[in-house]
Write a protein that holds these residues in place. Structure first.
Motif, PDB file in Angstrom:
ATOM      1  N   UNK A 118     -14.898   9.416  13.034  1.00 21.33           N
ATOM      2  CA  UNK A 118     -13.791   9.023  12.166  1.00 21.33           C
ATOM      3  C   UNK A 118     -14.213   7.861  11.272  1.00 21.33           C
ATOM      4  N   UNK A 119     -14.999   6.926  11.817  1.00 22.41           N
ATOM      5  CA  UNK A 119     -15.414   5.750  11.039  1.00 22.41           C
ATOM      6  C   UNK A 119     -16.207   6.149   9.790  1.00 22.41           C
ATOM      7  N   UNK A 120     -16.978   7.216   9.892  1.00 25.64           N
ATOM      8  CA  UNK A 120     -17.786   7.661   8.764  1.00 25.64           C
ATOM      9  C   UNK A 120     -16.940   8.145   7.595  1.00 25.64           C
ATOM     10  N   UNK A 121     -15.712   8.572   7.877  1.00 21.97           N
ATOM     11  CA  UNK A 121     -14.837   9.116   6.833  1.00 21.97           C
ATOM     12  C   UNK A 121     -13.821   8.107   6.316  1.00 21.97           C
ATOM     13  N   UNK A 122     -13.890   6.874   6.810  1.00 18.93           N
ATOM     14  CA  UNK A 122     -12.895   5.863   6.450  1.00 18.93           C
ATOM     15  C   UNK A 122     -13.474   4.876   5.442  1.00 18.93           C
ATOM     16  N   UNK A 123     -12.729   4.657   4.366  1.00 20.52           N
ATOM     17  CA  UNK A 123     -13.184   3.793   3.279  1.00 20.52           C
ATOM     18  C   UNK A 123     -12.809   2.323   3.492  1.00 20.52           C
ATOM     19  N   UNK A 124     -11.635   2.081   4.062  1.00 18.89           N
ATOM     20  CA  UNK A 124     -11.180   0.710   4.261  1.00 18.89           C
ATOM     21  C   UNK A 124     -11.472   0.209   5.659  1.00 18.89           C
ATOM     22  N   UNK A 125     -10.572  -0.629   6.197  1.00 13.89           N
ATOM     23  CA  UNK A 125     -10.688  -1.101   7.574  1.00 13.89           C
ATOM     24  C   UNK A 125     -10.225   0.017   8.503  1.00 13.89           C
ATOM     25  N   UNK A 153       1.368   9.257  24.478  1.00 14.61           N
ATOM     26  CA  UNK A 153       1.263  10.556  23.820  1.00 14.61           C
ATOM     27  C   UNK A 153       0.937  10.483  22.333  1.00 14.61           C
ATOM     28  N   UNK A 154       0.275   9.419  21.915  1.00 20.60           N
ATOM     29  CA  UNK A 154      -0.163   9.358  20.513  1.00 20.60           C
ATOM     30  C   UNK A 154      -1.335   8.386  20.384  1.00 20.60           C
ATOM     31  N   UNK A 155      -2.273   8.740  19.516  1.00 19.96           N
ATOM     32  CA  UNK A 155      -3.351   7.856  19.094  1.00 19.96           C
ATOM     33  C   UNK A 155      -3.303   7.825  17.575  1.00 19.96           C
ATOM     34  N   UNK A 156      -3.218   6.635  16.997  1.00 16.41           N
ATOM     35  CA  UNK A 156      -3.133   6.490  15.547  1.00 16.41           C
ATOM     36  C   UNK A 156      -4.401   5.798  15.041  1.00 16.41           C
ATOM     37  N   UNK A 157      -5.069   6.438  14.109  1.00 20.85           N
ATOM     38  CA  UNK A 157      -6.244   5.845  13.481  1.00 20.85           C
ATOM     39  C   UNK A 157      -5.903   5.555  12.023  1.00 20.85           C
ATOM     40  N   UNK A 158      -6.108   4.311  11.612  1.00 20.25           N
ATOM     41  CA  UNK A 158      -5.746   3.911  10.261  1.00 20.25           C
ATOM     42  C   UNK A 158      -6.953   3.670   9.373  1.00 20.25           C
ATOM     43  N   UNK A 159      -6.834   4.103   8.130  1.00 13.24           N
ATOM     44  CA  UNK A 159      -7.797   3.759   7.070  1.00 13.24           C
ATOM     45  C   UNK A 159      -7.038   2.798   6.162  1.00 13.24           C
TER      46      UNK A 159
END
Length: 271
Positions: free
Chosen positions: A194-201, A210-216
């Motif tokens: 996922x880190x490879x596809x993220x432009x920001x932090x 029941x949830x995992x949230x990954x933010x760009x």
């Protein structure tokens, strides 16, 4: 609805033939003991009442289903015994989650962050049981073997994500409702991908089980949106974990405190 009325409703739906009931008004909880299994559980009533205020009868249906499935799992466990390590998975819980079972046996755990701790569960189909030290002889394994099996199991879980863009920042949601969504935070290969596809932090959040949230996160406004998202999920989750999020960088998770339009890491707070 009052606590006494809720207990009456639960008795009606679950029956009194199978269970012994003990309502503790001071602690505002009810204790169910299965007459045949000789095992039971404590049920905190305020949490159910809070959900009842929002979901009405659906909240009671949910808790009755959970209780029934838990005792069915106990019945299968007693009848068949443990099946080994193939169904062992890691479970993320808040750092304040009890460290011992109701019987007083310490759970098998691993330190994770200041806000979270890793527990381990034996999957039983529709439910699971947290592994405590008294179970290890029955499994025929050590605590370290349980941890190793869980590290392998979490890598087998699906990592499909749903993407949403809000105010210029991108949010990815893992929500399979299999009981292990938050556990995917332990899949290091997934986080690196996922880190490879993220432009920001890159931020990672586990507000509830029941949830995992990954933010760009590409702006300060994005941090405000993240704070609102995690607080909402933390509030509505069946098993809340933490409303704090983590910045992910170089394979490490650093908790962040989001105040107004500023993000403050723990390291920055110390300065």
């Amino acid at each position: 609805m009052k606590s006494s009325q809720l207990v009456t409703e639960l008795k009606k739906r679950l029956g009194e033939e199978q269970f012994d009931w003990a309502f503790d008004q001071e602690k505002d909880q009810v204790r169910l003991e299965h007459k045949i299994l000789g095992r039971g559980m404590n049920i905190s009533l305020p949490e159910i009442l809070a959900k009842y205020a929002q979901k009405k009868d659906a909240a009671i249906v949910d808790v009755v289903y959970t209780i029934e499935q838990t005792f069915k799992a106990m019945e299968r466990e007693q009848a068949d015994g443990f099946k080994g390590l193939a169904q062992v998975y890691p479970i993320i819980r808040s750092a304040s989650f009890p460290k011992n079972s109701k019987e007083g046996s310490p759970f098998v755990t691993t330190e994770h962050t200041a806000e979270t701790r890793i527990f381990y569960a034996l999957d039983m189909g529709t439910t699971y049981r947290l592994i405590d030290e008294s179970m290890l002889p029955k499994l025929g394994v050590t605590a370290e073997q349980v941890r190793e099996a869980a590290r392998f199991s979490v890598k087998k879980l699906r990592t499909d994500v749903k993407r949403d863009e809000v105010a210029g920042s991108i949010f990815y949601f893992v929500n399979h409702n299999d009981g292990y969504d938050a556990s995917r935070i332990l899949n290091e290969a997934f986080l690196k991908e996922m880190r490879q596809n993220i432009e920001g932090d890159m931020t990672v959040s586990v507000p509830h089980q029941d949830v995992l949230i990954i933010g760009d996160i590409r702006s300060e406004v994005g941090y405000d949106v993240l704070a609102q998202l995690t607080m909402h999920y933390f509030t509505v989750g069946t098993v809340p974990i933490t409303s704090l999020s983590f910045v992910y960088e170089d394979g490490k998770l650093e908790p962040i405190f989001i105040l107004a339009k500023n993000k403050v890491t723990k390291e920055q707070e110390k300065k």
